[in-house]
Design a protein around this motif. Structure first.
Motif, PDB file in Angstrom:
ATOM      1  N   GLY A 167     -28.965  55.501  -6.262  1.00  9.56           N
ATOM      2  CA  GLY A 167     -29.460  56.763  -5.954  1.00  9.56           C
ATOM      3  C   GLY A 167     -30.642  57.354  -6.925  1.00  9.56           C
ATOM      4  O   GLY A 167     -30.732  56.887  -7.795  1.00  9.56           O
ATOM      5  N   ARG A 168     -31.406  58.474  -6.427  1.00 12.41           N
ATOM      6  CA  ARG A 168     -32.315  58.730  -7.231  1.00 12.41           C
ATOM      7  C   ARG A 168     -32.306  60.407  -7.226  1.00 12.41           C
ATOM      8  O   ARG A 168     -32.430  61.048  -6.525  1.00 12.41           O
ATOM      9  N   LYS A 169     -31.488  60.773  -8.525  1.00 13.53           N
ATOM     10  CA  LYS A 169     -31.565  62.378  -8.604  1.00 13.53           C
ATOM     11  C   LYS A 169     -32.955  62.868  -9.278  1.00 13.53           C
ATOM     12  O   LYS A 169     -33.594  62.363  -9.870  1.00 13.53           O
ATOM     13  N   GLY A 170     -32.884  64.212  -8.984  1.00 11.29           N
ATOM     14  CA  GLY A 170     -34.056  64.744  -9.279  1.00 11.29           C
ATOM     15  C   GLY A 170     -35.431  64.291  -9.096  1.00 11.29           C
ATOM     16  O   GLY A 170     -36.553  64.449  -9.906  1.00 11.29           O
ATOM     17  N   GLU A 171     -35.716  63.345  -8.079  1.00 14.99           N
ATOM     18  CA  GLU A 171     -36.939  63.064  -7.563  1.00 14.99           C
ATOM     19  C   GLU A 171     -37.268  63.693  -6.318  1.00 14.99           C
ATOM     20  O   GLU A 171     -36.478  63.849  -5.527  1.00 14.99           O
ATOM     21  N   THR A 172     -38.636  64.055  -5.976  1.00 19.15           N
ATOM     22  CA  THR A 172     -39.148  64.772  -4.870  1.00 19.15           C
ATOM     23  C   THR A 172     -38.880  63.850  -3.653  1.00 19.15           C
ATOM     24  O   THR A 172     -38.668  62.568  -3.938  1.00 19.15           O
ATOM     25  N   LEU A 173     -38.466  64.502  -2.552  1.00 21.28           N
ATOM     26  CA  LEU A 173     -38.519  63.726  -1.406  1.00 21.28           C
ATOM     27  C   LEU A 173     -39.695  62.600  -1.133  1.00 21.28           C
ATOM     28  O   LEU A 173     -39.492  61.806  -0.705  1.00 21.28           O
ATOM     29  N   PHE A 174     -40.693  63.504  -1.538  1.00 19.92           N
ATOM     30  CA  PHE A 174     -42.151  62.848  -1.364  1.00 19.92           C
ATOM     31  C   PHE A 174     -42.156  61.354  -2.179  1.00 19.92           C
ATOM     32  O   PHE A 174     -42.637  60.376  -1.754  1.00 19.92           O
ATOM     33  N   LYS A 175     -41.522  61.452  -3.551  1.00 21.90           N
ATOM     34  CA  LYS A 175     -41.524  60.160  -4.365  1.00 21.90           C
ATOM     35  C   LYS A 175     -40.779  59.153  -3.647  1.00 21.90           C
ATOM     36  O   LYS A 175     -41.115  58.021  -3.743  1.00 21.90           O
ATOM     37  N   LYS A 176     -39.481  59.666  -3.186  1.00 18.98           N
ATOM     38  CA  LYS A 176     -38.385  58.617  -2.928  1.00 18.98           C
ATOM     39  C   LYS A 176     -39.019  58.102  -1.589  1.00 18.98           C
ATOM     40  O   LYS A 176     -39.069  56.956  -1.396  1.00 18.98           O
ATOM     41  N   LEU A 177     -39.609  58.981  -0.640  1.00 19.60           N
ATOM     42  CA  LEU A 177     -40.351  58.386   0.485  1.00 19.60           C
ATOM     43  C   LEU A 177     -41.563  57.435   0.279  1.00 19.60           C
ATOM     44  O   LEU A 177     -41.329  56.290   1.000  1.00 19.60           O
ATOM     45  N   THR A 178     -42.476  57.833  -0.570  1.00 25.32           N
ATOM     46  CA  THR A 178     -43.564  56.867  -0.848  1.00 25.32           C
ATOM     47  C   THR A 178     -43.176  55.851  -1.334  1.00 25.32           C
ATOM     48  O   THR A 178     -43.543  54.604  -1.055  1.00 25.32           O
ATOM     49  N   ALA A 179     -42.025  55.816  -2.388  1.00 23.21           N
ATOM     50  CA  ALA A 179     -41.758  54.527  -2.919  1.00 23.21           C
ATOM     51  C   ALA A 179     -41.254  53.566  -2.049  1.00 23.21           C
ATOM     52  O   ALA A 179     -41.003  52.382  -2.036  1.00 23.21           O
ATOM     53  N   ARG A 180     -40.136  54.152  -1.303  1.00 27.39           N
ATOM     54  CA  ARG A 180     -39.609  53.389  -0.121  1.00 27.39           C
ATOM     55  C   ARG A 180     -40.451  52.828   0.905  1.00 27.39           C
ATOM     56  O   ARG A 180     -40.513  51.536   0.839  1.00 27.39           O
ATOM     57  N   VAL A 181     -41.764  53.300   1.298  1.00 27.41           N
ATOM     58  CA  VAL A 181     -42.579  52.930   2.252  1.00 27.41           C
ATOM     59  C   VAL A 181     -43.516  51.943   1.638  1.00 27.41           C
ATOM     60  O   VAL A 181     -43.638  50.814   2.009  1.00 27.41           O
ATOM     61  N   PHE A 182     -43.974  52.144   0.273  1.00 23.22           N
ATOM     62  CA  PHE A 182     -44.790  51.298  -0.432  1.00 23.22           C
ATOM     63  C   PHE A 182     -44.117  49.813  -0.515  1.00 23.22           C
ATOM     64  O   PHE A 182     -44.766  48.952  -0.625  1.00 23.22           O
ATOM     65  N   TYR A 183     -42.820  49.954  -1.037  1.00 26.86           N
ATOM     66  CA  TYR A 183     -42.275  48.568  -1.375  1.00 26.86           C
ATOM     67  C   TYR A 183     -42.062  47.842  -0.237  1.00 26.86           C
ATOM     68  O   TYR A 183     -42.193  46.469  -0.485  1.00 26.86           O
ATOM     69  N   ARG A 184     -41.688  48.353   0.730  1.00 26.78           N
ATOM     70  CA  ARG A 184     -41.530  47.529   2.151  1.00 26.78           C
ATOM     71  C   ARG A 184     -42.847  46.967   2.508  1.00 26.78           C
ATOM     72  O   ARG A 184     -42.976  45.800   3.056  1.00 26.78           O
ATOM     73  N   CYS A 185     -43.869  47.802   2.538  1.00 24.74           N
ATOM     74  CA  CYS A 185     -45.311  47.384   2.861  1.00 24.74           C
ATOM     75  C   CYS A 185     -45.878  46.363   1.851  1.00 24.74           C
ATOM     76  O   CYS A 185     -46.371  45.385   2.250  1.00 24.74           O
ATOM     77  N   LEU A 186     -45.496  46.432   0.628  1.00 22.58           N
ATOM     78  CA  LEU A 186     -45.946  45.423  -0.421  1.00 22.58           C
ATOM     79  C   LEU A 186     -45.283  44.074   0.027  1.00 22.58           C
ATOM     80  O   LEU A 186     -45.915  43.126  -0.128  1.00 22.58           O
ATOM     81  N   ASN A 187     -44.190  44.105   0.175  1.00 22.57           N
ATOM     82  CA  ASN A 187     -43.287  42.889   0.565  1.00 22.57           C
ATOM     83  C   ASN A 187     -43.848  42.348   1.766  1.00 22.57           C
ATOM     84  O   ASN A 187     -43.936  40.969   2.261  1.00 22.57           O
ATOM     85  N   ALA A 188     -44.182  43.024   2.841  1.00 26.44           N
ATOM     86  CA  ALA A 188     -44.852  42.584   4.081  1.00 26.44           C
ATOM     87  C   ALA A 188     -46.100  42.011   3.877  1.00 26.44           C
ATOM     88  O   ALA A 188     -46.301  40.952   4.557  1.00 26.44           O
ATOM     89  N   VAL A 189     -47.009  42.299   3.045  1.00 28.51           N
ATOM     90  CA  VAL A 189     -48.348  41.734   2.845  1.00 28.51           C
ATOM     91  C   VAL A 189     -48.326  40.709   1.663  1.00 28.51           C
ATOM     92  O   VAL A 189     -49.154  39.835   1.530  1.00 28.51           O
ATOM     93  N   SER A 190     -47.209  40.718   0.566  1.00 25.44           N
ATOM     94  CA  SER A 190     -47.472  40.071  -0.576  1.00 25.44           C
ATOM     95  C   SER A 190     -46.927  38.297  -0.365  1.00 25.44           C
ATOM     96  O   SER A 190     -46.260  38.373   0.290  1.00 25.44           O
ATOM     97  N   GLU A 191     -47.194  37.864  -1.358  1.00 28.62           N
ATOM     98  CA  GLU A 191     -46.740  36.363  -1.453  1.00 28.62           C
ATOM     99  C   GLU A 191     -45.503  36.458  -2.278  1.00 28.62           C
ATOM    100  O   GLU A 191     -44.789  35.361  -2.168  1.00 28.62           O
ATOM    101  N   ILE A 192     -44.986  37.548  -2.907  1.00 25.58           N
ATOM    102  CA  ILE A 192     -43.754  37.606  -3.546  1.00 25.58           C
ATOM    103  C   ILE A 192     -42.835  38.520  -2.772  1.00 25.58           C
ATOM    104  O   ILE A 192     -43.275  39.194  -2.073  1.00 25.58           O
ATOM    105  N   GLU A 193     -41.532  38.426  -3.164  1.00 26.11           N
ATOM    106  CA  GLU A 193     -40.481  39.273  -2.533  1.00 26.11           C
ATOM    107  C   GLU A 193     -40.043  40.130  -3.605  1.00 26.11           C
ATOM    108  O   GLU A 193     -38.953  39.641  -4.307  1.00 26.11           O
ATOM    109  N   LEU A 194     -40.405  41.379  -3.708  1.00 23.03           N
ATOM    110  CA  LEU A 194     -39.941  42.485  -4.844  1.00 23.03           C
ATOM    111  C   LEU A 194     -38.718  42.970  -4.315  1.00 23.03           C
ATOM    112  O   LEU A 194     -38.421  43.108  -3.267  1.00 23.03           O
ATOM    113  N   PRO A 195     -37.723  42.774  -5.325  1.00 20.19           N
ATOM    114  CA  PRO A 195     -36.380  43.463  -4.894  1.00 20.19           C
ATOM    115  C   PRO A 195     -36.584  44.920  -4.755  1.00 20.19           C
ATOM    116  O   PRO A 195     -37.421  45.585  -5.375  1.00 20.19           O
ATOM    117  N   LEU A 196     -36.025  45.220  -3.568  1.00 16.76           N
ATOM    118  CA  LEU A 196     -36.247  46.841  -3.317  1.00 16.76           C
ATOM    119  C   LEU A 196     -35.275  47.709  -4.199  1.00 16.76           C
ATOM    120  O   LEU A 196     -34.319  47.292  -4.881  1.00 16.76           O
TER     121      LEU A 196
END
Ligand code: UDP
Ligand code: MG
Length: 307
Positions: free
Chosen positions: A123-152
């Protein structure tokens, strides 16, 4: 000799540094093994360094590295890892968003034989919805394009075994996206769930601009896809332009009506496509140059038997 090292990057954290020191020391003392805490003062402009100096004056287990200016979170973590001497090294943010009380669980996994133990945020307390959302989208995109699989849902809160730290120190690349490198080096990796808290005090040192820079470092260090995109688009353009031209030609040859405008459009599209295609070819070489420049080893040996 320290068994455990705790690396703490700090940038303008005078509001939390004392709490961080107290909580981390308390947890480490309860582990009953020799340890060191390394505060990395990343060019703070507030009273962080004064407080760090004072705390270190009363505790020889606390070491402080201070940068000449603000170099950034990732360089601060890197410097801490370079100076750590423990057999297991934990990196933890100074703002207490990652609770130090979780560290014993990381050490427990390490004693079971795991060499990289990620803290995974449930869970992520005290973080803005914007930050949670961008983090979520970013890690999924990064995993989709990159040669490594970052743990989410993991950040920089993690434990690294000495062997992993040494492997990372041997990577000469300069733009260090540490969490990508940790995944890249391999070894036995696992995670421990924890609840990410709100900052103890002070405010985030990652404004949008820095988040974007970190994101772009992550993508460019671990993916060649952006370099290749132009070439693919160029190929598609050339193929469709050729299709249009051939259709018009066929119509003309079989006596049906044909469009001069379509032929011109095809010619222009084809020329554009060719330019992109050539850029794509150049990029293929550029990708190789970049790969060589990063100079990552071709392999990392974890164990040798009978040599
Ligand atoms: N930090 C740092 N250098 C920087 C920015 C941040 O050493 O240039 C430290 C900061 O003091 C904190 C950690 O990195 O201990 C994470 O930063 P922050 O909490 O501001 O990021 P967020 O949790 O908001 O992503
Ligand atoms: Mg934080």
């Amino acid at each position: 000799m320290a068994v455990y090292s705790v690396v703490v990057p700090l940038y303008n954290e005078e509001a939390v540094i004392e709490e961080a020191y107290a909580r981390i020391s308390k947890v480490m003392a309860s582990m009953g093994q020799p340890y060191e805490i390394i505060f990395v003062n990343d060019g703070s402009r507030d009273g962080t360094m004064d407080k760090a100096r004072m705390l270190a004056g009363n505790d020889d287990k606390l070491k402080v590295l201070s940068f000449s200016r603000n170099f950034g979170h990732q360089p601060a973590i890197t410097a801490g890892m370079d100076h750590a001497r423990g057999r297991a090294v934990v990196v933890i943010d100074g703002d207490m968003q990652d609770p130090p009380e979780v560290m014993p669980e990381l050490f427990a996994k390490w004693r079971e034989g795991w060499q990289v133990v990620y803290g995974r945020r449930s869970g992520r307390k005290g973080e803005t919805l914007f930050k949670k959302l961008t983090a979520r989208v970013f890690y999924r995109c990064l995993n989709a394009v990159s040669e490594i699989e970052l743990p989410l849902d993991t950040g920089d809160f993690r434990l690294l075994d000495r062997q992993v730290v040494d492997a990372m120190k041997a990577l000469p690349e300069r733009n260090r996206y540490v969490r990508g490198l940790v995944t890249w080096v391999g070894f036995r990796q696992t995670c421990v769930e924890y609840e990410r808290k709100a900052r103890a005090a002070g405010e985030t040192k990652y404004p949008l601009r820095r988040m974007l820079r970190l994101a772009s470092d992550g993508v460019t260090a671990f993916s060649q896809k952006p370099l290749k995109a132009g070439g693919i688009i160029g190929t598609l353009l050339c193929v469709s332009a050729a299709a249009v031209a051939l259709t018009q030609l066929a119509r003309g040859l079989t006596g049906r009506s044909w469009s001069e405008t379509a032929c011109w459009a095809a010619a222009i599209l084809f020329a554009q496509g060719l330019v992109l295609l050539c850029a794509g070819i150049q990029n293929a070489y550029l990708a190789r140059v970049y790969d060589e420049a990063k100079a990552r080893p071709n392999y990392i040996v974890a164990e040798k038997i009978g040599f």
